[in-house]
Design an enzyme around this catalytic site. Structure first.
Site, mmCIF file in Angstrom:
data_model
loop_
_atom_site.group_PDB
_atom_site.id
_atom_site.type_symbol
_atom_site.label_atom_id
_atom_site.label_comp_id
_atom_site.label_asym_id
_atom_site.label_seq_id
_atom_site.Cartn_x
_atom_site.Cartn_y
_atom_site.Cartn_z
ATOM 1 N N ARG A 179 -87.759 -35.024 38.967
ATOM 2 C CA ARG A 179 -86.484 -34.540 38.399
ATOM 3 C C ARG A 179 -85.299 -34.745 39.356
ATOM 4 O O ARG A 179 -84.342 -33.959 39.359
ATOM 5 C CB ARG A 179 -86.576 -33.056 37.986
ATOM 6 C CG ARG A 179 -87.616 -32.776 36.932
ATOM 7 C CD ARG A 179 -87.346 -33.495 35.603
ATOM 8 N NE ARG A 179 -88.459 -33.330 34.703
ATOM 9 C CZ ARG A 179 -89.451 -34.241 34.567
ATOM 10 N NH1 ARG A 179 -89.435 -35.381 35.237
ATOM 11 N NH2 ARG A 179 -90.442 -34.021 33.747
ATOM 12 N N SER A 229 -87.050 -27.285 29.552
ATOM 13 C CA SER A 229 -87.701 -26.445 30.571
ATOM 14 C C SER A 229 -86.627 -25.938 31.525
ATOM 15 O O SER A 229 -85.871 -26.726 32.081
ATOM 16 C CB SER A 229 -88.708 -27.258 31.391
ATOM 17 O OG SER A 229 -89.690 -27.760 30.532
ATOM 18 N N GLU A 299 -84.308 -26.001 36.841
ATOM 19 C CA GLU A 299 -84.210 -27.424 36.498
ATOM 20 C C GLU A 299 -82.876 -27.682 35.796
ATOM 21 O O GLU A 299 -82.268 -28.728 35.968
ATOM 22 C CB GLU A 299 -85.380 -27.834 35.578
ATOM 23 C CG GLU A 299 -85.267 -29.282 35.125
ATOM 24 C CD GLU A 299 -86.497 -29.799 34.387
ATOM 25 O OE1 GLU A 299 -87.627 -29.431 34.776
ATOM 26 O OE2 GLU A 299 -86.323 -30.556 33.421
#
Ligand SMILES: Cc1cc2nc3c(=O)[nH]c(=O)nc-3n(C[C@H](O)[C@H](O)[C@H](O)COP(=O)(O)OP(=O)(O)OC[C@H]3O[C@@H](n4cnc5c(N)ncnc54)[C@H](O)[C@@H]3O)c2cc1C
Length: 306
Positions: A179, A229, A299
């Protein structure tokens, strides 16, 4: 107090290939449907216009933020002081440049990119299907699913710096990790990227895409606005499982709720504010840490003052 000279800025960009919105509600531009107004919201259609806008923003000392599809972004209730840039027009174009290669504008959405590749009987991208972002956002985040990440198919990426310089970096310079990419620690604007594929059979590619979409529909709370998420996946663990173990399934603050379908998601159940989501995230972090000793890391990207 911010005192940006928007009138002069808007006068200077008049005639450039972009559309201007004033006091634009960011809840219209985020998949979780949360966020106060952005002072100025620009849809920019050409590279020349982008470079000129950045030059003027620089001269006027007005801050700017690049937004993709807002599917990994939470905007504060007080909104954004400055200019939000969204890539439109040329930045959405997709071209089959040479055998097994596609060049895709950063503003194109992932679904269109996948359908285009499938139409050309190209394979290797299927894991991306169903991620509701743009190609620019996916590169910035090194988006991934079902064992694949965008880094697996990218060849090179072109960006414009805030001072208007254009550069193309090969995959090796893009510093991809979980990520994260080279772009995560810069304020460059990704404009286009080239991807490689392998040749495949359209019917099989389509079936894989549909199967993965079905998986998403059965695991994810797609019936409520959300931002995917909320937390990164901790090493050798799953954020959703830890949150469930901490007893937080369905936990609600204001209009925000830990999804009872997938605890890694916070859903906007009932007109949630950004504050509701941030308070719920803090509570989750505290509870998960006290019960498991694992500190979850956000995130989603948070824009605006909070
Ligand atoms: C239902 C749902 C399911 C999801 N599933 C997944 C999944 O399976 N895997 C996964 O990885 N993610 C998933 N996500 C999260 C999200 O879709 C991805 O991270 C996506 O790549 C974000 O793209 P975006 O265009 O919406 O980015 P945005 O949310 O608009 O932006 C995210 C960040 O990227 C930056 N950015 C955007 N465009 C550019 C650009 N052109 N240049 C430079 N920086 C840019 C923004 O400034 C911001 O910091 C999911 C989200 C939802 C809502």
């Amino acid at each position: 107090m911010f005192n940006y000279n928007y009138e002069r800025f808007l006068e200077e960009i008049r005639g450039l290939d972009c559309t201007v919105l004033r006091n634009e509600p960011m809840k219209k531009h985020t998949t979780i449907k949360i966020g106060g107004n952005a002072d100025v919201f620009l849809n920019i259609k050409t590279e020349a216009a982008l470079i000129e806008v950045l030059r003027i923003l620089n001269t006027e000392r007005i801050p700017s933020y690049i937004l993709g599809n807002g599917s990994n972004t939470l905007v504060s209730d007080s909104g954004i002081r400055g200019v939000v840039i969204k890539l439109d027009g040329d930045f959405k174009k997709i071209n089959y440049t040479m055998r097994q290669q596609i060049s895709c504008g950063a503003g194109a959405n992932i679904t269109r990119f996948c359908l285009y590749a499938c139409d050309h009987s190209l394979s290797g991208f299927e894991f991306l299907y169903g991620i509701p972002g743009t190609i620019g956002g996916a590169i910035y985040m090194n988006a991934g699913a079902y064992g694949g990440e965008i880094k697996d198919i990218i060849i090179s990426c072109t960006h414009i710096t805030k001072s208007g310089q254009k550069a193309t970096l090969p995959k090796g310079d893009l510093c991809f990790s979980y990520r994260k990419s080279f772009y995560t620690s810069t304020d460059n604007i990704i404009t286009r990227a080239t991807f490689k594929f392998i040749e495949g059979e359209k019917k099989i590619i389509k079936k894989t895409m549909e199967d993965l979409m079905q998986k998403r529909k059965s695991n994810q709370p797609l019936n409520f606005p959300n931002a995917g998420s909320v937390f990164k996946r901790p090493v050798e663990n799953f954020a959703g499982a830890l949150i469930e173990k901490a007893g937080l399934k369905g936990k609600t603050i204001g209009g925000a709720m830990v999804s009872d379908k997938h605890c890694g998601f916070i859903v906007n159940k009932n007109n949630a504010s950004c504050k509701d989501v941030l308070d719920l995230m803090d509570l989750i972090k505290e509870e998960v840490y006290s019960k498991t000793g694992i500190m979850l890391e956000s995130e989603i990207k948070i824009l605006g003052e909070h």
